[in-house]
Design an enzyme around this catalytic site. Structure first.
Site, PDB file in Angstrom:
ATOM      1  N   HIS A 186      67.766  58.513 -52.240  1.00 36.15           N
ATOM      2  CA  HIS A 186      66.927  58.209 -51.081  1.00 36.15           C
ATOM      3  C   HIS A 186      66.149  56.925 -51.299  1.00 36.15           C
ATOM      4  CE1 HIS A 186      63.788  58.869 -47.922  1.00 36.15           C
ATOM      5  NE2 HIS A 186      64.864  59.276 -47.282  1.00 36.15           N
ATOM      6  N   CYS A 187      65.645  56.735 -52.504  1.00 37.55           N
ATOM      7  CA  CYS A 187      64.893  55.519 -52.811  1.00 37.55           C
ATOM      8  C   CYS A 187      65.744  54.259 -52.669  1.00 37.55           C
ATOM      9  CB  CYS A 187      64.354  55.585 -54.236  1.00 37.55           C
ATOM     10  SG  CYS A 187      63.246  56.959 -54.593  1.00 37.55           S
ATOM     11  N   LEU A 188      67.049  54.413 -52.851  1.00 35.40           N
ATOM     12  CA  LEU A 188      67.951  53.264 -52.860  1.00 35.40           C
ATOM     13  C   LEU A 188      68.472  52.879 -51.476  1.00 35.40           C
ATOM     14  CD1 LEU A 188      69.986  54.353 -55.992  1.00 35.40           C
ATOM     15  CD2 LEU A 188      68.612  52.251 -55.845  1.00 35.40           C
ATOM     16  N   SER A 204      66.091  57.715 -57.026  1.00 35.65           N
ATOM     17  CA  SER A 204      67.477  58.121 -56.854  1.00 35.65           C
ATOM     18  C   SER A 204      67.980  57.704 -55.468  1.00 35.65           C
ATOM     19  CB  SER A 204      67.643  59.619 -57.096  1.00 35.65           C
ATOM     20  OG  SER A 204      69.011  59.961 -57.188  1.00 35.65           O
TER      21      SER A 204
END
Length: 363
Positions: A353-355, A351
């Site tokens: 943060h990963c992006l 989501s």
């Protein structure tokens, strides 16, 4: 000491005499003020099979929220992808004066893991630097990843700042920082043989100290079910201040995540910071299992992103959404907490943060 930004410092075992920490560099906490956020525009259909078109409204809302408080640098493959991205962002009413595009092709969108890791220096005159960790798509799970692996050096070149190359695999989602010398991570990810089998735990710790400028490493064990990264800490536990963390817990004893999260909580309770102080721990609920095509997805409220003016939290159309937003709001009295629907995004197994990857500012 002057550093030629064209020169790449190459470390080997974490004892390189010109490693970042020896020069005064360190990795700030995410809640430190940002100069910008860096993103890689999503385009890989295989990451969201059958759903990629449905992710753009939430992704664009994320960009629009970021642009209210900082510059947003977005990497795209070419002019055609930039035009498509602009169309999506205009619909979300993003402030395009805050958005800068860079024609850097990528394999995928997970900029937290393949993007530049920015360092500041105790001496502001030294400027910023980037650590170019090796990237192998979470243990060679999703080749090709050659374009992603080039991104940190490309960013360093356009910004004309030094680029350090430790020579090991490392992903931004596997570590979290308090900005005062403490890093938290997981054994399941960093010690996984699909990353750096040639290095012992002690060697990895030394490299992290040398290249992130930290003094203390806190190790949790496993990650949540459905996490294809082998246990990234940004789905588990996050620093929200120098001595406070939020950590996800599962109340249903029959849930697959219950025992893992219970053990991580107990470890957090036993940890001590360098000054002997215990962590201030805030418990965050998990959403009900999010299942798509018979696959449990790694849905977690801990995958929020701390921007200058906002904290952007993934929501999952769940009864715990509002509770999670309220808890996170209590941790950030100086920022507005915004929930954005991540129901479709999480099909890509990550989501907000990963992006994203932050670029810190000098205060």
């Amino acid at each position: 000491m002057e550093i030629d930004p064209k020169f790449n410092f190459k470390g080997n075992s974490g004892s390189d005499p010109v490693c970042p920490s020896a020069l005064g560099y360190f990795f700030p906490a995410e809640f430190h003020k940002h100069e910008a956020t860096w993103l890689s525009w999503p385009h890989k259909e295989a990451s969201w099979p059958g759903k990629i078109e449905s992710i753009y409204p939430a992704y664009s809302e994320f960009v629009a929220c970021l642009a209210k408080g900082e510059k947003v640098n977005i990497m795209v493959a070419d002019a055609a992808m930039q035009t498509f991205a602009c169309e999506q962002l205009y619909r979300a009413e993003a402030d395009m004066n805050q958005v800068v595009f860079h024609h850097f092709p990528t394999n995928d969108a997970w900029c937290r893991d393949h993007g530049p890791s920015f360092l500041l220096n105790q001496d502001k005159e030294m400027g910023k630097a980037i650590v170019d960790w090796g990237y192998n798509a979470w243990g060679n799970k999703y080749p090709p990843y050659d374009l992603d692996n080039l991104i940190p050096e490309k960013v360093a070149l356009i910004l004309k700042i030094p680029c350090f190359k430790p020579g090991i695999i490392m992903e931004g989602g596997s570590v979290d920082f308090n900005g005062k010398g403490t890093l938290i991570t997981t054994e399941a990810c960093l010690l996984n043989p699909n990353r750096n089998p040639q290095h012992s735990r002690e060697e990895i710790e030394n490299i992290l100290r040398d290249y992130y400028g930290v003094r203390q490493l806190l190790w949790l064990k496993d990650g949540i079910i459905g996490d294809d990264t082998d246990g990234h800490v940004d789905d588990l536990t996050r620093f929200v201040s120098e001595n406070k963390v939020v950590t996800v817990v599962e109340s249903d004893k029959k849930d697959e995540n219950y025992q893992v999260l219970k053990e991580n909580l107990e470890m957090l309770q036993a940890f001590r910071l360098p000054d002997g102080q215990s962590l201030d721990i805030v418990e965050l609920p998990m959403p009900s299992p999010v299942i798509y095509e018979n696959t449990r997805l790694p849905a977690s409220y801990a995958n929020f992103y701390i921007a200058n003016k906002h904290v952007i939290v993934p929501t999952f159309r769940d009864k715990n959404d509002e509770k999670a937003l309220d808890i996170i709001s209590g941790c950030f009295p100086d920022r507005k907490v915004v929930g954005i629907d991540s129901w479709d995004l999480i099909w890509g197994l990550g989501s907000f943060h990963c992006l994203s990857q932050q670029e810190p500012a000098y205060l």
